[in-house]
Design a protein around this motif. Structure first.
Motif, short mmCIF file in Angstrom:
data_model
loop_
_atom_site.label_atom_id
_atom_site.label_comp_id
_atom_site.label_asym_id
_atom_site.label_seq_id
_atom_site.Cartn_x
_atom_site.Cartn_y
_atom_site.Cartn_z
N ILE A 135 -8.09 5.68 -18.35
CA ILE A 135 -7.76 6.25 -19.45
C ILE A 135 -6.15 6.19 -19.72
O ILE A 135 -5.58 5.44 -20.83
N ILE A 136 -5.44 6.39 -18.66
CA ILE A 136 -3.91 5.89 -18.56
C ILE A 136 -3.84 4.57 -18.90
O ILE A 136 -2.83 4.23 -19.34
N TYR A 137 -4.28 3.77 -18.01
CA TYR A 137 -4.18 2.26 -18.04
C TYR A 137 -4.43 1.73 -19.50
O TYR A 137 -3.81 1.01 -20.33
N ILE A 138 -5.48 2.24 -20.31
CA ILE A 138 -6.00 1.86 -21.46
C ILE A 138 -4.85 2.43 -22.41
O ILE A 138 -4.55 1.59 -23.41
N LEU A 139 -4.35 3.64 -22.19
CA LEU A 139 -3.23 4.14 -23.23
C LEU A 139 -1.78 3.26 -23.04
O LEU A 139 -1.27 3.11 -24.11
N SER B 143 -1.71 0.36 -22.68
CA SER B 143 -1.91 -1.10 -23.50
C SER B 143 -1.14 -0.88 -24.80
O SER B 143 -0.87 -1.77 -25.59
N TRP B 144 -1.08 0.22 -25.41
CA TRP B 144 -0.28 0.58 -26.76
C TRP B 144 1.12 0.11 -26.46
O TRP B 144 1.92 -0.04 -27.81
N VAL B 145 1.69 0.45 -25.43
CA VAL B 145 3.22 0.26 -25.28
C VAL B 145 3.33 -1.11 -24.19
O VAL B 145 3.35 -0.51 -22.91
N PRO B 146 2.83 -2.11 -24.49
CA PRO B 146 2.77 -3.18 -23.45
C PRO B 146 4.06 -3.32 -22.31
O PRO B 146 3.55 -3.75 -21.12
N SER B 147 5.05 -2.89 -22.75
CA SER B 147 6.30 -3.03 -21.66
C SER B 147 5.85 -1.97 -20.35
O SER B 147 6.39 -2.03 -19.26
N THR B 148 5.08 -0.83 -20.65
CA THR B 148 4.87 -0.07 -19.50
C THR B 148 3.79 -0.69 -18.32
O THR B 148 3.75 -0.33 -17.28
N ARG B 149 3.16 -1.74 -18.87
CA ARG B 149 2.28 -2.50 -18.02
C ARG B 149 3.11 -3.37 -16.83
O ARG B 149 2.74 -3.69 -15.84
N GLU B 150 4.36 -3.58 -17.35
CA GLU B 150 5.26 -4.52 -16.54
C GLU B 150 5.91 -3.48 -15.59
O GLU B 150 6.57 -4.04 -14.58
N THR B 151 5.88 -2.17 -15.44
CA THR B 151 6.80 -1.25 -14.61
C THR B 151 5.76 -1.30 -13.33
O THR B 151 4.48 -1.90 -12.94
N THR B 152 6.28 -0.84 -11.92
CA THR B 152 5.55 -0.98 -10.80
C THR B 152 4.30 0.01 -10.97
O THR B 152 3.24 -0.48 -10.57
N PHE B 153 4.08 1.14 -11.69
CA PHE B 153 3.24 1.87 -11.83
C PHE B 153 1.88 1.07 -12.44
O PHE B 153 0.99 1.31 -12.10
N SER C 22 -14.57 -2.76 -24.69
CA SER C 22 -15.29 -2.75 -23.27
C SER C 22 -14.78 -1.63 -22.33
O SER C 22 -15.48 -1.16 -21.58
N PRO C 23 -13.46 -1.08 -22.57
CA PRO C 23 -13.07 0.08 -21.89
C PRO C 23 -13.93 1.49 -22.05
O PRO C 23 -14.07 2.00 -21.27
N ILE C 24 -14.26 1.53 -23.33
CA ILE C 24 -15.20 2.56 -23.91
C ILE C 24 -16.54 2.45 -22.87
O ILE C 24 -16.94 3.59 -22.46
N VAL C 25 -17.19 1.73 -23.01
CA VAL C 25 -18.39 1.25 -22.40
C VAL C 25 -17.96 1.40 -20.87
O VAL C 25 -19.11 2.14 -20.37
N ALA C 26 -16.93 0.91 -20.16
CA ALA C 26 -16.72 1.15 -18.88
C ALA C 26 -16.67 2.61 -18.50
O ALA C 26 -17.28 3.14 -17.48
#
Length: 95
Positions: free
Chosen positions: A24-28, A30-40, A68-72
């Motif tokens: 859920i955190i990873y999916i959320l 995706s709403w702020v793409p720059s957060t996926r570029e952090t180490t976390f 697909s994340p909802i199904v997962a």
């Protein structure tokens, strides 16, 4: 033996809960793409993308929405959890 089995079952269920929260955190994120570029974000991607990627192979996005994340999450929380519970019941009845 029953106590050990119950503790092991609880650990497995807690791992499923934690993994669900990480999804859920990873999916959320995706709403702020720059957060996926952090180490976390990269760490979460390494943990969650293999599981999510399996569902993305079979479920195409609808427009710009990826369901697909909802199904997962549904599969993880209902089907896998139910399977683990059934295995526990079977093993507990044998012991």
């Amino acid at each position: 033996m029953q106590l050990f089995l119950a503790m092991f079952f609880n650990v497995i269920m807690n791992v499923i809960d934690i993994y669900s929260i990480l999804l859920i955190i990873y999916i959320l994120m995706s709403w702020v793409p720059s957060t996926r570029e952090t180490t976390f974000g990269r760490f979460l991607g390494k943990i969650t993308e293999p599981y999510l990627g399996f569902f993305r192979k079979f479920i195409p996005p609808i427009g710009m929405i990826d369901i697909s994340p909802i199904v997962a999450i549904f599969v993880l929380n209902y089907l896998i959890r139910a399977g683990v519970r059934q295995v526990y019941v079977i093993i507990a009845s044998l012991v």
